[in-house]
Design an enzyme around this catalytic site. Structure first.
Site, PDB file in Angstrom:
ATOM      1  N   THR A  68       1.495  10.209   3.817  1.00 30.93           N
ATOM      2  CA  THR A  68       0.778  11.293   3.154  1.00 30.93           C
ATOM      3  C   THR A  68      -0.556  11.593   3.842  1.00 30.93           C
ATOM      4  OG1 THR A  68       0.292   9.560   1.549  1.00 30.93           O
ATOM      5  CG2 THR A  68       1.733  11.323   0.818  1.00 30.93           C
ATOM      6  N   LYS A 125     -11.036  -0.672  -1.678  1.00 27.11           N
ATOM      7  CA  LYS A 125     -10.795  -1.545  -0.531  1.00 27.11           C
ATOM      8  C   LYS A 125     -11.988  -1.345   0.426  1.00 27.11           C
ATOM      9  CE  LYS A 125      -5.866  -0.504  -0.945  1.00 27.11           C
ATOM     10  NZ  LYS A 125      -4.727   0.264  -0.420  1.00 27.11           N
ATOM     11  N   ASP A 145       0.881  -1.157   0.000  1.00 25.79           N
ATOM     12  CA  ASP A 145       0.000   0.000   0.000  1.00 25.79           C
ATOM     13  C   ASP A 145       0.927   1.218   0.000  1.00 25.79           C
ATOM     14  OD1 ASP A 145      -2.404   1.554   0.574  1.00 25.79           O
ATOM     15  OD2 ASP A 145      -1.560   1.782   2.581  1.00 25.79           O
ATOM     16  N   LEU A 146       0.416   2.394  -0.313  1.00 31.76           N
ATOM     17  CA  LEU A 146       1.308   3.565  -0.365  1.00 31.76           C
ATOM     18  C   LEU A 146       1.197   4.423   0.895  1.00 31.76           C
ATOM     19  CD1 LEU A 146       3.270   5.363  -2.050  1.00 31.76           C
ATOM     20  CD2 LEU A 146       1.254   6.540  -2.898  1.00 31.76           C
ATOM     21  N   ASP A 147       0.039   5.053   1.041  1.00 29.46           N
ATOM     22  CA  ASP A 147      -0.132   6.003   2.132  1.00 29.46           C
ATOM     23  C   ASP A 147      -0.155   5.280   3.474  1.00 29.46           C
ATOM     24  OD1 ASP A 147      -0.829   8.137   3.732  1.00 29.46           O
ATOM     25  OD2 ASP A 147      -2.950   7.990   3.251  1.00 29.46           O
ATOM     26  N   LYS A 188      -8.529   6.724   5.893  1.00 27.13           N
ATOM     27  CA  LYS A 188      -7.342   6.020   5.403  1.00 27.13           C
ATOM     28  C   LYS A 188      -7.724   4.832   4.515  1.00 27.13           C
ATOM     29  CE  LYS A 188      -4.036   7.401   8.882  1.00 27.13           C
ATOM     30  NZ  LYS A 188      -3.133   7.018   9.963  1.00 27.13           N
ATOM     31  N   SER A 204      -2.605   0.780  -4.360  1.00 26.50           N
ATOM     32  CA  SER A 204      -3.033   1.950  -3.591  1.00 26.50           C
ATOM     33  C   SER A 204      -4.357   2.496  -4.091  1.00 26.50           C
ATOM     34  CB  SER A 204      -1.958   3.036  -3.708  1.00 26.50           C
ATOM     35  OG  SER A 204      -2.434   4.274  -3.256  1.00 26.50           O
ATOM     36  N   ALA A 205      -5.139   3.067  -3.173  1.00 24.32           N
ATOM     37  CA  ALA A 205      -6.387   3.716  -3.557  1.00 24.32           C
ATOM     38  C   ALA A 205      -6.130   5.083  -4.178  1.00 24.32           C
ATOM     39  CB  ALA A 205      -7.277   3.874  -2.329  1.00 24.32           C
ATOM     40  N   GLU A 254      -0.066  -3.423   4.556  1.00 29.28           N
ATOM     41  CA  GLU A 254      -1.172  -2.464   4.626  1.00 29.28           C
ATOM     42  C   GLU A 254      -1.266  -1.791   5.996  1.00 29.28           C
ATOM     43  OE1 GLU A 254      -3.768  -0.752   3.863  1.00 29.28           O
ATOM     44  OE2 GLU A 254      -4.091  -1.229   1.771  1.00 29.28           O
ATOM     45  N   ASP A 255      -1.633  -0.500   5.995  1.00 29.55           N
ATOM     46  CA  ASP A 255      -1.809   0.198   7.277  1.00 29.55           C
ATOM     47  C   ASP A 255      -3.278   0.412   7.628  1.00 29.55           C
ATOM     48  OD1 ASP A 255      -2.212   2.198   5.231  1.00 29.55           O
ATOM     49  OD2 ASP A 255      -2.138   3.678   6.833  1.00 29.55           O
TER      50      ASP A 255
HETATM   51  P1  B16 Z   1      -6.116  10.300  -3.863  1.00 30.39           P
HETATM   52  P2  B16 Z   1      -3.557   4.228   0.091  1.00 30.39           P
HETATM   53  C1  B16 Z   1      -5.334   6.237  -0.006  1.00 30.39           C
HETATM   54  O1  B16 Z   1      -4.029   5.743  -0.224  1.00 30.39           O
HETATM   55  C2  B16 Z   1      -5.365   7.123   1.219  1.00 30.39           C
HETATM   56  O2  B16 Z   1      -5.110   6.353   2.387  1.00 30.39           O
HETATM   57  C3  B16 Z   1      -6.723   7.754   1.349  1.00 30.39           C
HETATM   58  O3  B16 Z   1      -6.758   8.615   2.479  1.00 30.39           O
HETATM   59  C4  B16 Z   1      -7.032   8.565   0.067  1.00 30.39           C
HETATM   60  O4  B16 Z   1      -8.321   9.135   0.132  1.00 30.39           O
HETATM   61  C5  B16 Z   1      -6.946   7.608  -1.125  1.00 30.39           C
HETATM   62  O5  B16 Z   1      -5.652   7.013  -1.160  1.00 30.39           O
HETATM   63  C6  B16 Z   1      -7.198   8.327  -2.438  1.00 30.39           C
HETATM   64  O6  B16 Z   1      -6.150   9.226  -2.662  1.00 30.39           O
HETATM   65  O7  B16 Z   1      -7.036  11.413  -3.483  1.00 30.39           O
HETATM   66  O8  B16 Z   1      -4.662  10.699  -3.918  1.00 30.39           O
HETATM   67  O9  B16 Z   1      -6.556   9.596  -5.112  1.00 30.39           O
HETATM   68  O10 B16 Z   1      -3.495   4.128   1.577  1.00 30.39           O
HETATM   69  O11 B16 Z   1      -4.543   3.263  -0.540  1.00 30.39           O
HETATM   70  O12 B16 Z   1      -2.208   4.190  -0.559  1.00 30.39           O
HETATM   71 MG    MG Z   2      -2.730   3.183   3.403  1.00 32.77          MG
END
Ligand code: B16
Ligand code: MG
Length: 226
Positions: free
Chosen positions: A18, A146, A10-12, A46, A115-116, A170-171
């Site tokens: 972030t 997710k 996962d990224l964030d 998240k 990542s989302a 994953e966090d």
């Molecule tokens: P964006 P992850 C997610 O990243 C974030 O945890 C979540 O807070 C955010 O809304 C989502 O990405 C979408 O991000 O606005 O940059 O498309 O944890 O899945 O890496």
């Molecule tokens: Mg995350």
């Protein structure tokens, strides 16, 4: 016997933090709409997609906005978010991450991102990690958020491995659900209380020994011995 061929990250909250920038940008937008929310409530955002995050914030504030106007709002939030992202550099890679990526590369374990975030490729470039990833599945490539396993299943498929041959890091609670739903090994990065349903939870990547992690997962997956 485990036969791990890939690790999907996962990224964030796993590679970079972030979440703090998402929080500032979402709060700015929320405040303009007469809504406020705490850092604790931000935890619920998240791993959740951009559109769904806005839905949650509007729900918390009891504010109704027509669907057609919602995209304008998420676009504004993203512009503010990008102002922070554009200032990121490799110092913001979370401790231990780069070392683990180097170990995986050396061992020939494939590396993917699930990542989302639609900003995922840009963030990886910004912190200098883009080239480590053989595949990047981001929020722009999935139709189901997710806890649906789509993002990780696509990652495994693009890497040419079976779900059971992947470890997902994953966090987010929903992210762990997604990995488990996809039939992968899930390693939670964060707190046991939130991520206890993962196969194993680590607080962070500091001092993580990949071979020891494999032994632990192996033990957890082995049938109960009498
Ligand atoms: P964006 P992850 C997610 O990243 C974030 O945890 C979540 O807070 C955010 O809304 C989502 O990405 C979408 O991000 O606005 O940059 O498309 O944890 O899945 O890496
Ligand atoms: Mg995350």
């Amino acid at each position: 016997m485990l036969n791990i061929k890939a690790c999907i990250f996962d990224l964030d909250g796993v590679i970079v933090d972030t979440a703090k920038y998402h929080f500032v940008a979402w709060r700015r937008l929320a405040n303009e709409l007469g809504i406020d929310f705490t850092e604790k409530e931000n935890e619920k955002l998240k791993g959740v997609s951009r559109a769904e995050s806005l839905n949650l914030i509007l729900e918390w504030g009891g504010v109704k906005i027509e669907n057609e106007k919602r995209e304008q709002l998420t676009d504004r939030k993203n512009e503010w978010y990008l102002e922070h992202i554009q200032k990121m550099n490799e110092e913001e890679i979370l401790p231990g991450v780069k070392l683990l990526l180097d170990v995986l590369k050396e061992k020939g374990i494939k590396i993917g991102l699930g990542s989302a975030s639609k900003n995922a490729p840009m963030i990886l470039k910004q912190v200098g990690l883009f080239d480590y990833f053989e595949t990047i599945v981001d929020g722009g490539q999935v139709t189901n958020s997710k806890p649906h396993p789509e993002v990780f299943l696509k990652g495994a498929s693009y890497l040419g491995v079976l779900p059971a041959q992947c470890i997902v890091f994953e966090d987010a609670e929903k992210g762990v659900d997604a990995a488990l739903g996809g039939g992968m090994l899930a390693v939670g990065v964060g707190e046991e209380e939130v991520l206890g349903h993962a196969h194993y939870v680590i607080p962070d990547f500091k001092n993580l020994d990949y071979d020891v992690l494999l032994e632990i997962l192996e033990e957890k997956m082995s049938p109960i011995k009498n």
